[in-house]
Write a protein that holds these residues in place. Structure first.
Motif, PDB file in Angstrom:
ATOM      1  N   ARG A   8      27.242  18.888 -23.543  1.00 56.41           N
ATOM      2  CA  ARG A   8      26.730  20.254 -23.668  1.00 56.41           C
ATOM      3  C   ARG A   8      25.345  20.196 -24.310  1.00 56.41           C
ATOM      4  NH1 ARG A   8      28.677  25.557 -27.247  1.00 56.41           N
ATOM      5  NH2 ARG A   8      27.043  26.911 -26.426  1.00 56.41           N
ATOM      6  N   GLY A  23      23.656  33.321 -20.902  1.00 50.65           N
ATOM      7  CA  GLY A  23      24.134  32.643 -19.710  1.00 50.65           C
ATOM      8  C   GLY A  23      23.029  32.322 -18.733  1.00 50.65           C
ATOM      9  N   THR A  63      19.513  22.625 -20.526  1.00 44.32           N
ATOM     10  CA  THR A  63      20.242  21.465 -20.034  1.00 44.32           C
ATOM     11  C   THR A  63      19.288  20.358 -19.595  1.00 44.32           C
ATOM     12  OG1 THR A  63      20.481  22.664 -17.943  1.00 44.32           O
ATOM     13  CG2 THR A  63      22.381  22.612 -19.398  1.00 44.32           C
ATOM     14  N   GLU A  84      24.952  27.394 -16.203  1.00 46.19           N
ATOM     15  CA  GLU A  84      25.744  28.342 -16.983  1.00 46.19           C
ATOM     16  C   GLU A  84      26.234  29.518 -16.141  1.00 46.19           C
ATOM     17  OE1 GLU A  84      27.857  29.167 -19.042  1.00 46.19           O
ATOM     18  OE2 GLU A  84      26.812  29.032 -20.967  1.00 46.19           O
ATOM     19  N   THR A 151      25.518  20.063 -19.162  1.00 39.64           N
ATOM     20  CA  THR A 151      25.892  21.403 -18.742  1.00 39.64           C
ATOM     21  C   THR A 151      25.989  22.326 -19.951  1.00 39.64           C
ATOM     22  OG1 THR A 151      27.523  22.619 -17.407  1.00 39.64           O
ATOM     23  CG2 THR A 151      28.368  20.814 -18.769  1.00 39.64           C
ATOM     24  N   SER A 152      26.737  23.415 -19.808  1.00 38.83           N
ATOM     25  CA  SER A 152      26.868  24.438 -20.838  1.00 38.83           C
ATOM     26  C   SER A 152      28.340  24.660 -21.149  1.00 38.83           C
ATOM     27  CB  SER A 152      26.238  25.741 -20.354  1.00 38.83           C
ATOM     28  OG  SER A 152      26.903  26.152 -19.167  1.00 38.83           O
TER      29      SER A 152
END
Length: 211
Positions: A8, A23, A63, A84, A151-152
């Motif tokens: 993350r 997001g 990211t 996201e 990623t998230s």
């Protein structure tokens, strides 16, 4: 077995800044603390002799900056399923405001069963399909290799769901802290193993045996 190291991104909020639901619509860069988290991950992986055969990232700055810090100089592939989720009307809102709109039960469903609150666009089915397809192809095309995926929090949980894991199973929870990582080992068919999840450099993983 092919090893997937799922990271993350680092912090995007300054210390003391109230966190918000951020997001896909909000492309924040890493803060200085977030850069430090990414650099700590880079040192951690290097100290453990980890060399990445492929590097994939979501499209957002947070990211990509994290991926670039970890795998400096390596080509970075952009993957839509790592980007996201979209929080819809709750984008940019404080957690209190989000709860006022949708209620605690909706948050609990999202955190425990991946059921998205009304108005959120998470693309659950295509994300699950994309993760499964990626895992199957990676195991076939890169046996014994190591792949970094950055990623998230909202997107990372679908890696677990795609393999049939539920929160709390095999040391896995839904929450994935900034600057943390998980390790999955995947083989042909449904052969996979969750090695560790939500680990930060400097934390003792106990008997997980990450690397």
């Amino acid at each position: 077995m092919t090893r997937l190291v799922i990271v993350r991104h680092g912090n995007t909020f300054e210390a003391g800044e109230p966190p918000r639901r951020i997001g896909a619509r909000t492309d924040l860069p890493l803060t200085a603390a977030g850069v430090a988290q990414a650099e700590a991950l880079a040192r951690h992986f290097a100290a453990n002799g980890i060399v990445f055969d492929r590097v994939l990232s979501g499209a957002l700055q947070r990211t990509r900056m994290t991926a670039e810090a970890i795998a400096a100089g390596q080509p970075i592939e952009t993957a839509a399923f790592l980007t996201e989720i979209d929080h819809g009307p709750d984008e940019g809102q404080s957690e209190a405001a989000v709860i006022d709109r949708i209620g605690n039960d909706a948050i609990t469903l999202w955190e425990t069963h991946w059921v998205a609150p009304e108005g959120w666009e998470v693309g659950a089915q295509w994300r699950l399909s994309a993760w499964r397809e990626f895992v199957e192809r990676a195991a076939e095309e890169l046996p014994g290799g190591t792949i970094l995926l950055v990623t998230s929090n909202g997107a990372a949980r679908f890696a677990l769901a795609a393999m049939g894991l539920k929160p709390g199973e095999n040391r896995a929870g839904v929450k994935f802290r900034t600057g943390s990582y998980g390790v999955l080992e995947v083989g042909s068919g449904a052969d996979f193993r969750l090695v560790g999840w939500d680990i930060r450099p400097g934390e003792t993983p106990g008997d997980i045996g990450l690397f």
